[in-house]
Motif scaffolding. Structure first.
Motif, PDB file in Angstrom:
ATOM      1  N   LYS A 145       0.802  -1.230   0.000  1.00  0.00           N
ATOM      2  CA  LYS A 145       0.000   0.000   0.000  1.00  0.00           C
ATOM      3  C   LYS A 145       0.835   1.280   0.000  1.00  0.00           C
ATOM      4  CE  LYS A 145      -4.052  -2.121   2.146  1.00  0.00           C
ATOM      5  NZ  LYS A 145      -5.021  -2.090   3.267  1.00  0.00           N
ATOM      6  N   CYS A 146       2.042   1.206  -0.535  1.00  0.00           N
ATOM      7  CA  CYS A 146       2.810   2.440  -0.716  1.00  0.00           C
ATOM      8  C   CYS A 146       2.302   3.190  -1.948  1.00  0.00           C
ATOM      9  CB  CYS A 146       4.295   2.123  -0.898  1.00  0.00           C
ATOM     10  SG  CYS A 146       5.119   1.570   0.605  1.00  0.00           S
ATOM     11  N   VAL A 147       2.440   4.509  -1.926  1.00  0.00           N
ATOM     12  CA  VAL A 147       2.097   5.350  -3.071  1.00  0.00           C
ATOM     13  C   VAL A 147       3.328   6.175  -3.423  1.00  0.00           C
ATOM     14  CG1 VAL A 147       0.659   7.223  -3.935  1.00  0.00           C
ATOM     15  CG2 VAL A 147      -0.338   5.477  -2.434  1.00  0.00           C
ATOM     16  N   ILE A 148       3.746   6.097  -4.695  1.00  0.00           N
ATOM     17  CA  ILE A 148       4.889   6.866  -5.174  1.00  0.00           C
ATOM     18  C   ILE A 148       4.390   7.773  -6.291  1.00  0.00           C
ATOM     19  CG2 ILE A 148       7.235   6.761  -6.064  1.00  0.00           C
ATOM     20  CD1 ILE A 148       7.366   3.886  -4.972  1.00  0.00           C
ATOM     21  N   GLU A 149       4.429   9.048  -6.045  1.00  0.00           N
ATOM     22  CA  GLU A 149       3.847  10.025  -6.977  1.00  0.00           C
ATOM     23  C   GLU A 149       4.702  10.184  -8.234  1.00  0.00           C
ATOM     24  OE1 GLU A 149       0.948  11.229  -6.653  1.00  0.00           O
ATOM     25  OE2 GLU A 149       0.435  10.969  -4.534  1.00  0.00           O
ATOM     26  N   GLU A 150       4.287  11.072  -9.132  1.00  0.00           N
ATOM     27  CA  GLU A 150       4.934  11.259 -10.429  1.00  0.00           C
ATOM     28  C   GLU A 150       6.344  11.850 -10.288  1.00  0.00           C
ATOM     29  OE1 GLU A 150       2.449  13.571 -12.957  1.00  0.00           O
ATOM     30  OE2 GLU A 150       0.778  12.136 -12.912  1.00  0.00           O
ATOM     31  N   ASN A 151       7.170  11.533 -11.306  1.00  0.00           N
ATOM     32  CA  ASN A 151       8.499  12.147 -11.487  1.00  0.00           C
ATOM     33  C   ASN A 151       9.469  11.860 -10.345  1.00  0.00           C
ATOM     34  OD1 ASN A 151       7.622  13.498 -13.938  1.00  0.00           O
ATOM     35  ND2 ASN A 151       6.467  14.864 -12.579  1.00  0.00           N
ATOM     36  N   CYS A 152       9.323  10.703  -9.713  1.00  0.00           N
ATOM     37  CA  CYS A 152      10.267  10.296  -8.668  1.00  0.00           C
ATOM     38  C   CYS A 152      11.370   9.427  -9.265  1.00  0.00           C
ATOM     39  CB  CYS A 152       9.549   9.543  -7.557  1.00  0.00           C
ATOM     40  SG  CYS A 152       8.383  10.547  -6.625  1.00  0.00           S
ATOM     41  N   ASP A 153      12.513   9.401  -8.590  1.00  0.00           N
ATOM     42  CA  ASP A 153      13.647   8.584  -9.021  1.00  0.00           C
ATOM     43  C   ASP A 153      14.223   7.917  -7.777  1.00  0.00           C
ATOM     44  OD1 ASP A 153      15.863   7.414 -10.132  1.00  0.00           O
ATOM     45  OD2 ASP A 153      16.649   9.243 -11.062  1.00  0.00           O
ATOM     46  N   LEU A 154      13.998   6.622  -7.644  1.00  0.00           N
ATOM     47  CA  LEU A 154      14.411   5.896  -6.442  1.00  0.00           C
ATOM     48  C   LEU A 154      15.338   4.747  -6.809  1.00  0.00           C
ATOM     49  CD1 LEU A 154      10.930   5.474  -4.664  1.00  0.00           C
ATOM     50  CD2 LEU A 154      12.444   7.456  -4.615  1.00  0.00           C
ATOM     51  N   SER A 155      16.405   4.604  -6.069  1.00  0.00           N
ATOM     52  CA  SER A 155      17.277   3.434  -6.223  1.00  0.00           C
ATOM     53  C   SER A 155      17.811   3.034  -4.859  1.00  0.00           C
ATOM     54  CB  SER A 155      18.426   3.723  -7.187  1.00  0.00           C
ATOM     55  OG  SER A 155      19.222   4.801  -6.743  1.00  0.00           O
ATOM     56  N   TYR A 156      17.900   1.731  -4.631  1.00  0.00           N
ATOM     57  CA  TYR A 156      18.364   1.167  -3.357  1.00  0.00           C
ATOM     58  C   TYR A 156      17.564   1.755  -2.186  1.00  0.00           C
ATOM     59  CZ  TYR A 156      22.252  -0.578  -6.138  1.00  0.00           C
ATOM     60  OH  TYR A 156      23.004  -1.218  -7.097  1.00  0.00           O
ATOM     61  N   VAL A 157      16.256   1.593  -2.274  1.00  0.00           N
ATOM     62  CA  VAL A 157      15.337   2.104  -1.251  1.00  0.00           C
ATOM     63  C   VAL A 157      14.460   0.969  -0.747  1.00  0.00           C
ATOM     64  CG1 VAL A 157      13.342   3.614  -0.821  1.00  0.00           C
ATOM     65  CG2 VAL A 157      15.281   4.460  -2.171  1.00  0.00           C
ATOM     66  N   ILE A 158      14.275   0.892   0.566  1.00  0.00           N
ATOM     67  CA  ILE A 158      13.288   0.008   1.187  1.00  0.00           C
ATOM     68  C   ILE A 158      12.191   0.900   1.755  1.00  0.00           C
ATOM     69  CG2 ILE A 158      12.832  -1.700   2.987  1.00  0.00           C
ATOM     70  CD1 ILE A 158      15.814  -2.411   2.910  1.00  0.00           C
ATOM     71  N   ALA A 159      10.984   0.767   1.231  1.00  0.00           N
ATOM     72  CA  ALA A 159       9.847   1.538   1.743  1.00  0.00           C
ATOM     73  C   ALA A 159       8.913   0.594   2.483  1.00  0.00           C
ATOM     74  CB  ALA A 159       9.115   2.229   0.599  1.00  0.00           C
ATOM     75  N   ASP A 160       8.749   0.807   3.770  1.00  0.00           N
ATOM     76  CA  ASP A 160       7.856  -0.029   4.574  1.00  0.00           C
ATOM     77  C   ASP A 160       6.401   0.272   4.192  1.00  0.00           C
ATOM     78  OD1 ASP A 160       6.831  -1.739   6.522  1.00  0.00           O
ATOM     79  OD2 ASP A 160       8.232  -1.059   8.064  1.00  0.00           O
ATOM     80  N   LYS A 161       5.469  -0.435   4.797  1.00  0.00           N
ATOM     81  CA  LYS A 161       4.056  -0.328   4.445  1.00  0.00           C
ATOM     82  C   LYS A 161       3.537   1.108   4.536  1.00  0.00           C
ATOM     83  CE  LYS A 161       1.067  -3.202   6.022  1.00  0.00           C
ATOM     84  NZ  LYS A 161       0.247  -4.020   6.934  1.00  0.00           N
ATOM     85  N   GLU A 162       2.651   1.434   3.590  1.00  0.00           N
ATOM     86  CA  GLU A 162       1.877   2.680   3.612  1.00  0.00           C
ATOM     87  C   GLU A 162       2.731   3.940   3.597  1.00  0.00           C
ATOM     88  OE1 GLU A 162      -0.545   2.052   7.024  1.00  0.00           O
ATOM     89  OE2 GLU A 162      -1.777   0.519   6.066  1.00  0.00           O
ATOM     90  N   VAL A 163       3.906   3.847   3.005  1.00  0.00           N
ATOM     91  CA  VAL A 163       4.736   5.044   2.798  1.00  0.00           C
ATOM     92  C   VAL A 163       4.178   5.830   1.621  1.00  0.00           C
ATOM     93  CG1 VAL A 163       7.004   5.800   1.968  1.00  0.00           C
ATOM     94  CG2 VAL A 163       6.845   4.134   3.815  1.00  0.00           C
ATOM     95  N   HIS A 164       4.177   7.149   1.736  1.00  0.00           N
ATOM     96  CA  HIS A 164       3.732   8.038   0.651  1.00  0.00           C
ATOM     97  C   HIS A 164       4.914   8.917   0.247  1.00  0.00           C
ATOM     98  CE1 HIS A 164       0.253  10.289  -1.344  1.00  0.00           C
ATOM     99  NE2 HIS A 164       1.379  10.836  -1.820  1.00  0.00           N
TER     100      HIS A 164
END
Length: 339
Positions: free
Chosen positions: A292-311
């Motif tokens: 249930k994570c939400v990642i909005e437009e125009n993001c650039d992620l590498s080597y990231v751990i996002a736990d539950k419900e991260v926005h």
């Protein structure tokens, strides 16, 4: 089956603190749609073990919500089945498997059972152990305790007689030992010891780095084939969700993607859990994104751990490394202004 199971869900791993502030190690999400405890529970059921005691310490509400009465593992039975046996140790237990003080709180679980042998198993090592075969070799060896190992690495899993376990629980203070693992490591006299060699896939999850590496290792098809065996399935809590939607313009390569999500951007070499939304013009590479994570437009992620419900807000750029992935804690809200 002549085997009683103790699943030690009280073990505390300080290296996983960012993922265990609101849950036990055993309920940490893994491989997109599972929790770590799914693997020992599934191994037990696949080995014919149907009396299982889960010994968690606080906070265990997430674990209880996940396993419930054990229905997903066919352990919701009138006779035997799953027993949820919380221990009084707070904020995580010891870092050693099978602590006698915790087991002592639920002695009736052992005295009322009819099985002559006990397997003591942790919930932070991911394996496909066959306990039926391990018990057979334990009995054949004539040893007091058998430890599962793989090429010299301990898998922190032990078989012993119930009679011996009760004796150790009752005398551990006099003998100056704290756990089953402690007895084995010290090679405590007068007991005899045996190794059970395991040759399949395994991963020890005891730090953020090991969690990240083990997660991305499942992108290797050979590792998945060794862990997810057709005749020994890994069971988990059932959730009825639709397939993930891939919107026009989405690009996904070498990724494990669970159901219920929406992908509009680019995903490479990543693990994506249930119900995740990745919006347009966003790029993910070598990331672990939980439920249930939400990642909005125009993001650039590498080597990231996002736990539950991260926005993650629009335009956020986050770049960790393989040695030090960035961890976003459960429920975090990240915007460009925060960076």
């Amino acid at each position: 089956m002549n085997l009683l199971a103790v699943v030690d869900a009280s073990v505390n791993k300080e290296g996983l603190q960012d993922l265990t502030m609101q849950r036990t190690v055993s309920s940490v999400p893994f491989a997109g749609r599972y929790r770590l405890i799914d693997f020992p529970l599934s191994n037990l059921v696949n080995s014919g073990v149907n009396t299982v005691g889960v010994f968690p310490s606080n906070p265990f509400s997430s674990l209880l919500d996940h396993i419930g009465g054990g229905k997903s593992w066919d352990l919701d039975r009138r006779k035997n089945g799953l027993f949820f046996l919380p221990v009084t140790q707070r904020n995580g237990g010891l870092s050693t498997v099978g602590p006698f003080a915790a087991l002592e709180e639920h002695m009736q679980f052992f005295t009322k059972s009819i099985q002559p042998y006990v397997v003591v198993i942790n919930s932070f090592v991911v394996t496909q152990l066959d306990f039926k075969d391990m018990l057979k070799q334990h009995i054949k060896s004539g040893a007091d305790l058998t430890e599962a190992v793989s090429s010299g690495v301990s898998l922190k899993t032990y078989i012993l007689s119930k009679e011996l376990l009760i004796e150790l629980i009752q005398t551990h203070r006099d003998k100056k030992v704290v756990s089953v693992e402690d007895v084995v490591n010290l090679k405590k006299s007068p007991y005899t010891f045996n190794d059970y060699e395991y040759s399949g896939y395994f991963a020890i999850i005891d730090s953020i780095q090991s969690y990240f590496q083990a997660s991305l290792a499942l992108l290797d098809e050979e590792n998945r084939k060794q862990l997810f065996l057709p005749d020994r399935p890994i069971y988990t809590k059932v959730k009825d969700e639709p397939p993930t939607r891939y919107i026009h313009g989405a690009h996904v390569k070498r990724a494990l993607v669970a159901n219920g999500g929406t992908i509009m951007g680019s995903v490479m070499d990543s693990i994506i859990s249930r119900g995740v939304c990745i919006k347009k013009n966003t790029q993910l590479e070598k990331c672990v994104i939980m439920q249930k994570c939400v990642i909005e437009e125009n993001c650039d992620l590498s080597y990231v751990i996002a736990d539950k419900e991260v926005h993650i807000g629009e335009g956020v750029v986050l770049r960790g490394t393989a040695e030090q992935p960035i961890v976003l804690r459960k429920g975090a809200i990240v915007t460009k202004e925060d960076l």
